[in-house]
Design a protein around this motif. Structure first.
Motif, PDB file in Angstrom:
ATOM      1  N   PHE A 162       0.922  -1.083  -0.152  1.00  0.00           N
ATOM      2  CA  PHE A 162      -0.127   0.142   0.118  1.00  0.00           C
ATOM      3  C   PHE A 162       0.839   1.325   0.013  1.00  0.00           C
ATOM      4  CE2 PHE A 162      -2.586   3.287   2.223  1.00  0.00           C
ATOM      5  CZ  PHE A 162      -3.674   3.280   1.209  1.00  0.00           C
ATOM      6  N   PHE A 163       2.046   1.145   0.371  1.00  0.00           N
ATOM      7  CA  PHE A 163       2.824   2.391   0.996  1.00  0.00           C
ATOM      8  C   PHE A 163       3.956   2.483  -0.151  1.00  0.00           C
ATOM      9  CE2 PHE A 163       1.114   1.545   5.022  1.00  0.00           C
ATOM     10  CZ  PHE A 163       0.585   3.095   5.201  1.00  0.00           C
ATOM     11  N   THR A 164       4.378   1.333  -1.045  1.00  0.00           N
ATOM     12  CA  THR A 164       5.310   1.310  -1.804  1.00  0.00           C
ATOM     13  C   THR A 164       4.906   1.273  -3.334  1.00  0.00           C
ATOM     14  OG1 THR A 164       5.659  -1.188  -1.747  1.00  0.00           O
ATOM     15  CG2 THR A 164       6.943  -0.033  -0.125  1.00  0.00           C
ATOM     16  N   ALA A 165       3.757   0.892  -3.668  1.00  0.00           N
ATOM     17  CA  ALA A 165       3.289   0.450  -4.908  1.00  0.00           C
ATOM     18  C   ALA A 165       2.550   1.755  -5.429  1.00  0.00           C
ATOM     19  CB  ALA A 165       2.335  -0.425  -4.974  1.00  0.00           C
ATOM     20  N   GLY A 166       2.365   1.991  -6.921  1.00  0.00           N
ATOM     21  CA  GLY A 166       1.592   2.882  -7.473  1.00  0.00           C
ATOM     22  C   GLY A 166       0.168   2.166  -7.566  1.00  0.00           C
ATOM     23  N   GLY A 203      -1.350   0.842  -4.545  1.00  0.00           N
ATOM     24  CA  GLY A 203      -0.843   1.528  -3.332  1.00  0.00           C
ATOM     25  C   GLY A 203      -0.871   3.073  -3.725  1.00  0.00           C
ATOM     26  N   ILE A 204      -0.544   3.904  -2.918  1.00  0.00           N
ATOM     27  CA  ILE A 204      -0.606   5.050  -2.787  1.00  0.00           C
ATOM     28  C   ILE A 204       0.990   5.984  -3.139  1.00  0.00           C
ATOM     29  CG2 ILE A 204      -2.608   5.596  -1.481  1.00  0.00           C
ATOM     30  CD1 ILE A 204      -0.523   6.410   0.930  1.00  0.00           C
ATOM     31  N   ARG A 205       1.859   5.235  -3.440  1.00  0.00           N
ATOM     32  CA  ARG A 205       3.449   5.851  -3.318  1.00  0.00           C
ATOM     33  C   ARG A 205       2.965   6.780  -4.535  1.00  0.00           C
ATOM     34  NH1 ARG A 205       8.816   3.416  -3.393  1.00  0.00           N
ATOM     35  NH2 ARG A 205       9.984   5.469  -3.696  1.00  0.00           N
ATOM     36  N   ASP A 208       2.918   3.813 -12.868  1.00  0.00           N
ATOM     37  CA  ASP A 208       4.553   4.260 -12.444  1.00  0.00           C
ATOM     38  C   ASP A 208       4.378   5.303 -11.494  1.00  0.00           C
ATOM     39  OD1 ASP A 208       5.327   2.411 -14.191  1.00  0.00           O
ATOM     40  OD2 ASP A 208       5.146   3.855 -15.910  1.00  0.00           O
ATOM     41  N   ILE A 209       5.625   5.129 -10.525  1.00  0.00           N
ATOM     42  CA  ILE A 209       5.765   6.228  -9.795  1.00  0.00           C
ATOM     43  C   ILE A 209       6.539   7.336 -10.423  1.00  0.00           C
ATOM     44  CG2 ILE A 209       6.932   6.809  -7.493  1.00  0.00           C
ATOM     45  CD1 ILE A 209       6.062   3.627  -6.849  1.00  0.00           C
ATOM     46  N   PRO A 210       6.037   8.547 -10.396  1.00  0.00           N
ATOM     47  CA  PRO A 210       6.708   9.539 -10.975  1.00  0.00           C
ATOM     48  C   PRO A 210       8.166  10.033 -10.480  1.00  0.00           C
ATOM     49  CG  PRO A 210       5.137  10.813  -9.527  1.00  0.00           C
ATOM     50  CD  PRO A 210       4.886   9.008  -9.720  1.00  0.00           C
ATOM     51  N   SER A 211       9.007  10.009 -11.369  1.00  0.00           N
ATOM     52  CA  SER A 211      10.400  10.360 -10.997  1.00  0.00           C
ATOM     53  C   SER A 211      10.858  11.909 -11.134  1.00  0.00           C
ATOM     54  CB  SER A 211      11.413   9.468 -11.728  1.00  0.00           C
ATOM     55  OG  SER A 211      11.335   9.642 -13.215  1.00  0.00           O
TER      56      SER A 211
END
Lengths: 293, 430
Positions: free
Chosen positions: B193-197, B206-208, B369-372
């Protein structure tokens, strides 16, 4: 409230007298010309000639001509709203902050017109310092309060010189003994009288030629007032002081010359003892004898 | 006048009259206090209801259900050549391993339909779990291991909330009972939940991605709106001449503070995306839009803070021969700072919770994807909440509440920070 009533009562007396030419000598109560000795021959610090001050359309000062002598204490007295504070604030251009305020005539400091566009107002205010009615130290340490002026004007080269200025200023303001062990305390934490002396020390830290004091003791208790009055007398050795006061006793105690203002006009200027013992103008006499205030 | 007073209250009755009026005054006083207290209690009640609803719905999203299966790391499936080439290992079809393990555990299931139902017990996230295991330790290939794999969201909901909350039916329920009997089901902390998109699969979402997106957006908003707002406030309050033009500017700033936020989104769409051709869905554009929205708040708060600095301090500085600039920067600004920072943080908290303008600039897209960087497509926390609240799967309900909890936690943190800043910088001047 009482003061206003009294003044109104007095003014009605003036009007009726003006209406009856034979009842009293006219020149005693009209304020056409300043009587006494507004102008000096020598050792003059500031010349003021034909100064008129307007707030918008309203005229607050009418045609005031007055010299301020070097190393003298000049007291300005008069009923509330008579323009003495306004006039005082013209002397270091503090009225510039009020956009509707307009000044005509000339005020010169050592021969230089202070309203000349070429004059730097910062330099002027460094030469003509000011102490305000309500003690207003900066909310910083005692040391920083004193050091601020020398620092912004670049008067010192290093910390030792600054320390020296801080100490001398506090000694001259009679505050050194009381605060020397707590220079890092906040200036606003001192008592009212100490705060006002701190403000005086702050003003003299940049070694001005003239110090303007706008009712400096009105927020102080009698003991603190006595200390500040004593201080003013000592400061006369080095500085020219113009003091506005509501207390006639204070004017009598600290000043050499006294100027009496009434409704924006300078009524009478003379040696202080003469003003208080033998005033020439009826209005001055009425004021100092407490018939209105 | 005096006659009338005499007529209403006679001399000897003054005391009684005052006592009478005192009774009335006290009653009024009491009524007002009760009213105030009632309002506070009502407010607290609703706050409590909101929190209990969110927490009771959302806490379960922080744990997930795992299924224990015996996995055979079949070399035929993972690495037929036996070269242990990492590329080959990474691209192997690990789903086959899970399916094989399930078939082995339930040999009685023969038909295709039944098998498909069986496979659905384990999340597709298990594939990633197995791949990670193999890549970190290739020696595992060829061995058998009992592993805890992420369960599907239906299993998760069944295990956490019971039959009513789940779509599992018929045979699946029997399998669940068996798994439970074998102790092959457990819950663990949902790190996902905290590490995934974001994901279409609730158990993997997840909410990362949203947190990082919000972070970028707020950073840009802070970096632009604080200096711009403070500079504008100082100029307007201290330096600008008073004339019709500055009055006009002032009125407009006050009006902008009341403009609905979605209008700022439309403006951002028209100006930043269509005219300047900045990328859609990017935190950069989001930050720019929220800067527009936050600026009036910051300017108004900063001007109020500047106004509240006592004039005696200004006079003292000017009387010392300080220039106007020195007066402002040495004396007025330090005293106004706590108020300015409080206003800024209130504005930022508003921006952090803002959804509508970001919808207009495309930050509502489904982004895994988690924005970089600030130019990558991203979404933000409130939009993520909006997206999840809109999803049909039951499991997204608890995700929604959990995301709200995270957002509220951020807001509380920001407010605490504002209080701390104010305490730190506040100086008394009386």
């Amino acid at each position: 409230m009482l003061a206003v009533d009294q003044r109104e009562a007095f003014m009605s007396v003036v009007e009726t007298r003006v209406g009856e030419p034979d009842s009293m000598k006219m020149d005693e109560l009209s304020i056409e010309n300043t009587i006494g000795k507004p102008l000096l021959e020598k050792k003059i610090s500031m010349h003021c000639r034909e100064v008129d001050v307007f707030y918008g359309d309203k005229q607050a000062i009418f045609d005031v001509s007055l010299d301020i002598g070097k190393n003298e204490v000049l007291a300005m007295i008069g009923p509330s709203g008579c323009g003495k504070s306004t006039f005082l604030r013209c002397l270091n251009r503090m009225n510039d902050t009020i956009s509707s305020c307009k000044i005509t005539g000339s005020i010169r400091l050592d021969g230089e017109d202070i309203y000349d566009p070429k004059v730097d107002v910062e330099l002027l205010r460094a030469r003509v310092g000011m102490v305000f009615q309500k003690p207003n130290p900066f909310p910083k340490s005692i040391y920083e309060n004193i050091a601020y002026g020398p620092r912004i004007h670049g008067l010192t080269r290093d910390k030792t010189e600054l320390d020296e200025i801080v100490e001398t200023s506090l000694v001259r303001a009679g505050l050194w003994k009381e605060v020397k062990d707590r220079l890092d305390d906040v200036g606003t934490g001192l008592s009212g009288g100490q705060q006002q002396r701190l403000c005086i020390a702050r003003a003299i830290a940049i070694n001005p030629e003239v110090i303007l004091m706008d009712e400096p003791c009105s927020a102080l208790d009698p003991i603190a007032t006595a200390i500040v009055e004593e201080l003013i007398d000592e400061l006369r050795q080095r500085y020219t002081i113009v003091i506005v006061t509501h207390s006639m006793q204070q004017a009598a105690r600290v000043s050499q010359r006294t100027a009496y203002f009434h409704l924006g006009k300078l009524v009478e200027v003379d040696k202080t003892d003469r003003i208080f013992t033998n005033p020439s103008h009826g209005l001055t006499e009425a004021y100092i004898t407490g018939r209105f205030g | 006048m005096t006659d009338r007073i005499k007529a209403t209250v006679k001399r000897g009755q003054v005391r009684e009259a005052i006592e009478q009026s005192l009774i009335r005054r006290r009653k009024r006083n009491r009524r007002f206090r009760m009213l105030g207290l009632g309002a506070v209690i009502l407010g607290m009640l609703f706050l409590g209801m909101m929190f209990s609803s969110i927490i009771s719905k959302g806490y379960s999203a922080f744990v997930r259900t795992d299924i224990q299966l015996e996995i055979y790391f079949d070399p035929e499936v993972i690495d037929p050549q036996g070269a242990r080439n990492p590329d080959v290992l990474a691209s192997a079809t690990y789903g086959k391993l899970v399916k094989a393990a399930l078939r082995k555990a339930y040999p009685e299931v023969k038909k295709r339909k039944g098998k498909r139902k069986l496979y659905r017990l384990v999340s597709t996230g298990a594939i990633q779990q197995l791949r990670d295991l193999v890549l970190s330790d290739p020696a595992i290939i060829g061995t058998r291991k009992k592993l805890w794999l992420i369960a599907d969201d239906d299993v998760d909901q069944y295990y956490k909330h019971g039959e009513n909350q789940s779509r599992l039916k018929g045979r699946q329920l029997a399998w669940m009972a068996q798994l439970r009997a074998k102790d092959a089901l457990k819950t663990s902390f949902n790190t996902n939940f905290f590490t995934a998109g974001d994901s279409r699969e609730p158990e993997l979402a997840g909410i990362r991605g949203a947190v990082v997106g919000s972070f970028f957006v707020i950073l840009i908003t802070l970096g632009l709106s604080l200096p711009l707002g403070v500079a504008a406030a100082i100029y307007l309050e201290e330096f600008s001449p008073r004339n019709r033009w500055t009055d006009f500017v002032e009125i407009n700033i006050n009006n902008l503070a009341a403009v609905p936020s979605i209008v700022f989104g439309l403006l951002g769409l028209a100006v930043y995306i269509n005219f300047f051709e900045l990328p859609r869905s990017a935190p950069l554009v989001g930050g720019l839009v929220l800067t527009l929205m936050t600026l009036p708040t910051i300017i108004i708060a900063s001007r109020a803070a500047l106004k509240s600095v006592p004039p005696s301090i200004r006079e003292a500085a000017l009387g010392m021969g300080a220039s106007k600039m020195q007066m402002v920067f040495h004396h007025v600004l330090p005293l106004a700072m706590p108020g300015m920072l409080t206003g800024t943080i209130i504005g930022l908290a508003q921006a952090l919770g803002e959804t509508a303008p970001l919808l207009m600039i495309g930050m509502v897209a489904f982004i895994v994807d988690i924005p970089s960087s600030i130019l990558d497509p991203a979404t933000v926390l409130p939009v993520q909440i909006y997206l999840w609240a809109d999803s049909p799967e039951r499991a997204f309900t608890e995700k929604t509440s959990a995301a709200i909890m995270v957002l509220l936690a951020f807001l509380v943190l920001m407010n605490l920070f504002a209080i701390w800043l104010r305490r730190k910088f506040e100086r008394r001047w009386d």
